[in-house]
Design a protein around this motif. Structure first.
Motif, mmCIF file in Angstrom:
data_model
loop_
_atom_site.group_PDB
_atom_site.id
_atom_site.type_symbol
_atom_site.label_atom_id
_atom_site.label_comp_id
_atom_site.label_asym_id
_atom_site.label_seq_id
_atom_site.Cartn_x
_atom_site.Cartn_y
_atom_site.Cartn_z
ATOM 1 N N PHE A 96 -85.117 -28.838 36.663
ATOM 2 C CA PHE A 96 -84.129 -27.770 36.811
ATOM 3 C C PHE A 96 -82.769 -28.226 36.313
ATOM 4 O O PHE A 96 -82.327 -29.338 36.613
ATOM 5 C CB PHE A 96 -84.055 -27.412 38.298
ATOM 6 N N GLN A 97 -82.114 -27.365 35.530
ATOM 7 C CA GLN A 97 -80.744 -27.599 35.076
ATOM 8 C C GLN A 97 -79.942 -26.331 35.297
ATOM 9 O O GLN A 97 -80.451 -25.223 35.100
ATOM 10 C CB GLN A 97 -80.684 -27.918 33.581
ATOM 11 N N ASN A 98 -78.696 -26.491 35.636
ATOM 12 C CA ASN A 98 -77.767 -25.375 35.794
ATOM 13 C C ASN A 98 -78.306 -24.323 36.758
ATOM 14 O O ASN A 98 -78.969 -24.631 37.711
ATOM 15 C CB ASN A 98 -77.404 -24.753 34.443
ATOM 16 N N ALA A 103 -93.386 -37.630 28.507
ATOM 17 C CA ALA A 103 -92.484 -38.570 29.191
ATOM 18 C C ALA A 103 -91.075 -38.537 28.606
ATOM 19 O O ALA A 103 -90.091 -38.421 29.350
ATOM 20 C CB ALA A 103 -93.056 -39.980 29.160
ATOM 21 N N ASP A 104 -90.952 -38.616 27.306
ATOM 22 C CA ASP A 104 -89.623 -38.614 26.689
ATOM 23 C C ASP A 104 -88.923 -37.271 26.881
ATOM 24 O O ASP A 104 -87.726 -37.216 27.161
ATOM 25 C CB ASP A 104 -89.714 -38.939 25.196
ATOM 26 N N SER A 145 -82.186 -36.088 32.564
ATOM 27 C CA SER A 145 -81.167 -37.138 32.434
ATOM 28 C C SER A 145 -79.751 -36.565 32.543
ATOM 29 O O SER A 145 -79.529 -35.373 32.302
ATOM 30 C CB SER A 145 -81.305 -37.833 31.077
ATOM 31 N N PRO A 146 -78.780 -37.417 32.878
ATOM 32 C CA PRO A 146 -77.382 -36.974 32.841
ATOM 33 C C PRO A 146 -76.989 -36.447 31.457
ATOM 34 O O PRO A 146 -76.280 -35.455 31.346
ATOM 35 C CB PRO A 146 -76.591 -38.230 33.202
ATOM 36 N N ARG A 147 -77.476 -37.097 30.406
ATOM 37 C CA ARG A 147 -77.173 -36.638 29.044
ATOM 38 C C ARG A 147 -77.701 -35.218 28.833
ATOM 39 O O ARG A 147 -76.994 -34.356 28.303
ATOM 40 C CB ARG A 147 -77.792 -37.589 28.022
ATOM 41 N N GLY A 148 -78.936 -34.977 29.274
ATOM 42 C CA GLY A 148 -79.520 -33.643 29.141
ATOM 43 C C GLY A 148 -78.713 -32.590 29.882
ATOM 44 O O GLY A 148 -78.515 -31.482 29.391
#
Length: 132
Positions: free
Chosen positions: A90-92, A109-110, A117-120
């Motif tokens: 989940f993001q945002n 996996a990647d 990730s924080p970058r994502g």
């Protein structure tokens, strides 16, 4: 309040007997928008190498709240993951992905690591989502 719990389900919980199917049914009835979003990504049967992502902003603040409650609660999220046989990410306020459990340790996996990730998270920001 996140869930509309029936007196029977509450009594069962007070006795210590919580049936996972009854819990998931309570989630489905209490959080219909969140259920629709999760079932749409999970129902697409994610396979390793091909996660399913929902990226449509919720139509209202109430819908946004449902999605946040469903995915922020370990119990609700876990129930949904067990029910659908997926790993949710989940993001945002709206970006939900379903991954195959086997995929997050293999083909996905990647992709999974990048999504959570924080970058994502930072790359998924935009001014119009600032208050989401």
């Amino acid at each position: 309040m996140s869930l509309d719990v029936s007196p029977d389900l509450l009594a069962a919980a007070q006795r210590g007997e919580v049936d996972d199917d009854a819990f998931v049914a309570c989630v489905r009835e209490s959080l219909p928008y969140a259920w629709d979003v999760v079932s749409s990504v999970a129902g697409a049967a994610p396979v390793p190498g091909s996660p399913t992502v929902h990226e449509v902003p919720p139509p209202s603040e109430a819908a946004r709240g449902e999605l946040l409650r469903a995915l922020a609660s370990d119990a609700i999220r876990g129930g949904l993951e067990r029910h659908f046989g997926v790993v949710l990410a989940f993001q945002n306020c709206h970006r939900v992905a379903a991954f195959s459990p086997a995929g997050i340790e293999g083909a996905d996996a990647d992709t999974f690591d990048a999504f959570v990730s924080p970058r994502g998270q930072l790359l998924n920001q935009s001014p119009e989502l600032r208050d989401c």
